[in-house]
Design a protein around this motif. Sequence first.
Motif, PDB file in Angstrom:
ATOM      1  N   SER A  34      40.338  24.830  39.945  1.00  0.00           N
ATOM      2  CA  SER A  34      41.534  25.174  40.037  1.00  0.00           C
ATOM      3  C   SER A  34      42.084  25.911  41.171  1.00  0.00           C
ATOM      4  O   SER A  34      41.370  26.080  41.900  1.00  0.00           O
ATOM      5  CB  SER A  34      41.690  26.308  38.698  1.00  0.00           C
ATOM      6  OG  SER A  34      43.231  26.774  38.148  1.00  0.00           O
ATOM      7  N   THR A  35      43.360  26.385  41.005  1.00  0.00           N
ATOM      8  CA  THR A  35      43.996  27.020  42.351  1.00  0.00           C
ATOM      9  C   THR A  35      43.501  28.602  42.106  1.00  0.00           C
ATOM     10  O   THR A  35      43.137  28.911  40.995  1.00  0.00           O
ATOM     11  CB  THR A  35      45.447  27.075  42.121  1.00  0.00           C
ATOM     12  OG1 THR A  35      45.999  27.798  40.992  1.00  0.00           O
ATOM     13  CG2 THR A  35      46.105  25.422  42.186  1.00  0.00           C
ATOM     14  N   LEU A  36      43.667  29.196  43.194  1.00  0.00           N
ATOM     15  CA  LEU A  36      43.254  30.682  43.049  1.00  0.00           C
ATOM     16  C   LEU A  36      44.210  31.394  42.121  1.00  0.00           C
ATOM     17  O   LEU A  36      43.443  32.287  41.483  1.00  0.00           O
ATOM     18  CB  LEU A  36      43.678  31.416  44.751  1.00  0.00           C
ATOM     19  CG  LEU A  36      42.736  30.691  45.950  1.00  0.00           C
ATOM     20  CD1 LEU A  36      43.108  31.360  47.171  1.00  0.00           C
ATOM     21  CD2 LEU A  36      41.231  31.441  45.436  1.00  0.00           C
ATOM     22  N   THR A  37      45.592  31.107  41.740  1.00  0.00           N
ATOM     23  CA  THR A  37      46.134  31.949  41.052  1.00  0.00           C
ATOM     24  C   THR A  37      46.234  31.681  39.534  1.00  0.00           C
ATOM     25  O   THR A  37      46.231  32.458  38.632  1.00  0.00           O
ATOM     26  CB  THR A  37      47.822  31.647  41.340  1.00  0.00           C
ATOM     27  OG1 THR A  37      47.959  30.307  41.485  1.00  0.00           O
ATOM     28  CG2 THR A  37      48.166  32.307  42.647  1.00  0.00           C
ATOM     29  N   ASP A  38      45.565  30.275  39.255  1.00  0.00           N
ATOM     30  CA  ASP A  38      45.483  29.853  37.981  1.00  0.00           C
ATOM     31  C   ASP A  38      43.913  29.895  37.386  1.00  0.00           C
ATOM     32  O   ASP A  38      43.722  29.643  36.020  1.00  0.00           O
ATOM     33  CB  ASP A  38      46.015  28.295  37.573  1.00  0.00           C
ATOM     34  CG  ASP A  38      47.344  28.293  37.643  1.00  0.00           C
ATOM     35  OD1 ASP A  38      48.263  29.243  37.782  1.00  0.00           O
ATOM     36  OD2 ASP A  38      47.906  27.282  38.046  1.00  0.00           O
ATOM     37  N   ALA A  45      37.609  27.905  42.046  1.00  0.00           N
ATOM     38  CA  ALA A  45      38.798  27.758  42.996  1.00  0.00           C
ATOM     39  C   ALA A  45      38.438  27.308  44.523  1.00  0.00           C
ATOM     40  O   ALA A  45      37.588  27.363  45.070  1.00  0.00           O
ATOM     41  CB  ALA A  45      39.685  29.042  43.070  1.00  0.00           C
ATOM     42  N   TYR A  52      47.797  30.757  51.584  1.00  0.00           N
ATOM     43  CA  TYR A  52      47.423  30.986  50.223  1.00  0.00           C
ATOM     44  C   TYR A  52      46.241  32.275  50.479  1.00  0.00           C
ATOM     45  O   TYR A  52      45.606  32.913  49.172  1.00  0.00           O
ATOM     46  CB  TYR A  52      46.816  30.144  49.354  1.00  0.00           C
ATOM     47  CG  TYR A  52      47.818  28.785  49.188  1.00  0.00           C
ATOM     48  CD1 TYR A  52      48.722  29.243  48.105  1.00  0.00           C
ATOM     49  CD2 TYR A  52      47.895  27.717  49.837  1.00  0.00           C
ATOM     50  CE1 TYR A  52      49.747  28.273  47.975  1.00  0.00           C
ATOM     51  CE2 TYR A  52      48.782  26.974  49.643  1.00  0.00           C
ATOM     52  CZ  TYR A  52      50.031  27.202  48.646  1.00  0.00           C
ATOM     53  OH  TYR A  52      50.873  26.175  48.547  1.00  0.00           O
ATOM     54  N   LYS A  54      46.824  35.287  50.710  1.00  0.00           N
ATOM     55  CA  LYS A  54      46.883  36.336  50.315  1.00  0.00           C
ATOM     56  C   LYS A  54      46.639  36.450  48.699  1.00  0.00           C
ATOM     57  O   LYS A  54      46.601  37.531  48.011  1.00  0.00           O
ATOM     58  CB  LYS A  54      48.568  36.628  50.187  1.00  0.00           C
ATOM     59  CG  LYS A  54      49.476  35.524  49.596  1.00  0.00           C
ATOM     60  CD  LYS A  54      50.687  35.709  50.025  1.00  0.00           C
ATOM     61  CE  LYS A  54      51.377  34.364  49.408  1.00  0.00           C
ATOM     62  NZ  LYS A  54      53.118  34.499  49.894  1.00  0.00           N
ATOM     63  N   TYR A  55      46.210  35.328  48.009  1.00  0.00           N
ATOM     64  CA  TYR A  55      45.901  35.261  46.529  1.00  0.00           C
ATOM     65  C   TYR A  55      44.360  35.301  46.342  1.00  0.00           C
ATOM     66  O   TYR A  55      43.936  35.479  45.189  1.00  0.00           O
ATOM     67  CB  TYR A  55      46.415  33.848  46.122  1.00  0.00           C
ATOM     68  CG  TYR A  55      47.725  34.014  46.101  1.00  0.00           C
ATOM     69  CD1 TYR A  55      48.903  34.603  45.307  1.00  0.00           C
ATOM     70  CD2 TYR A  55      48.463  32.710  46.732  1.00  0.00           C
ATOM     71  CE1 TYR A  55      50.168  34.500  45.486  1.00  0.00           C
ATOM     72  CE2 TYR A  55      49.844  32.814  46.768  1.00  0.00           C
ATOM     73  CZ  TYR A  55      50.753  33.347  46.163  1.00  0.00           C
ATOM     74  OH  TYR A  55      51.840  33.035  46.249  1.00  0.00           O
ATOM     75  N   GLY A  58      42.792  38.715  44.658  1.00  0.00           N
ATOM     76  CA  GLY A  58      43.062  39.008  43.133  1.00  0.00           C
ATOM     77  C   GLY A  58      42.809  37.923  42.182  1.00  0.00           C
ATOM     78  O   GLY A  58      43.229  37.857  40.976  1.00  0.00           O
ATOM     79  N   THR A  59      42.074  36.767  42.808  1.00  0.00           N
ATOM     80  CA  THR A  59      41.715  35.430  42.188  1.00  0.00           C
ATOM     81  C   THR A  59      41.053  35.823  40.788  1.00  0.00           C
ATOM     82  O   THR A  59      40.064  36.796  40.903  1.00  0.00           O
ATOM     83  CB  THR A  59      41.029  34.518  42.838  1.00  0.00           C
ATOM     84  OG1 THR A  59      40.967  33.444  41.928  1.00  0.00           O
ATOM     85  CG2 THR A  59      39.885  34.824  43.284  1.00  0.00           C
TER      86      THR A  59
END
Length: 346
Positions: A34-38, A45, A52, A54-55, A58-59
Amino acid sequence: MNSDAAVSYTLGELAERLDARLIGDADLRVSGLSTLTDAGPGDLAFLANRAYLKYLAGTGAGAVLVHPAHGEACPCPRLELDNPYLGYAKLSHLFDPLNNRPRQAVHSTATVSPSAAVGERVEIGANCVIEAGVEIGDDCVIGPGCVIGADTVVGAGSRLHANVTVYHGVTIGKRAILHSGSVIGGDGFGFAHDGKQWEKIAQLGGVSLGDDVEVGSCSSIDRGALGDTLIGSGVKIDSQVQIAHNVQIGDHSALAGCVGIAGSTKVGRHCLLGGGVGLSGHLTLTDGVQVTGMSLVTNSILEPGVYSSGTGSMSNSQWRKNAVRFKQLDEIAKRLHRLERDMRDT
């Protein structure tokens, strides 16, 4: 994403596959990408683009594929490697549902000629037609509704998605992927005019695809008029691409969506053609040429590099003014030539 998938792997197993440096619990299992945000706790991830970064802190991922330069900012276990995007690409196949479902056999509604040679562990879907003299290698998947014409060869490990049409006398290498709606070996656009009407020229050649070729949905590769249309190994062709008769494309070149290549043009190895590029016929592009999107190429390119044509978007009012100026360029050039000549004579 995919946290409910049937497959899962430990970080130790994935690190070994990628030859990556593992920081964290080797026994931690992940069951999806998955992506870092999801991403959730069961996901792996990846960070492949600094935009990206910056994410990352908080992943919610269970683990992250990351470049060593960004490892210290990762809040969870990580796999460090120099090319995280390539690592993601390699691992994606492990979680692909198409690779994790049971193989079927030959569907009862498929029509397979008695003279066709079908290898081991081959799946042939519903309503397929396999004509006389076809050879299908081991571990192939032929999706529902596919038609494979007489005397065609499909290399081992290839996958034809639903409703692919392969005409007669085509050779497809190993591990090819042909997406739905693609047509391989249709007639080239060959006609002679007698002054009143068109006389069709029979297309007597075939098509040859190398190993590891992928062809996108609704793309067409025409058979040769006499010799074969040749697609090299590792070539990647996007959706809605037209490749005319007797075109040759070198190994590991890539063609984005809506590229059109006219007959008998030769494209070298490791070339990149952006979306909507058009190549006129009987041209040669040397190895290592990149043509940016929506460009029209009417002359051969004999030096590697990046090439472009056309203009960028602008307001309609500005475009209309520029279009008028474009029509005037020839007259302006003639006037300039006359002025330069007059200045030399004075």
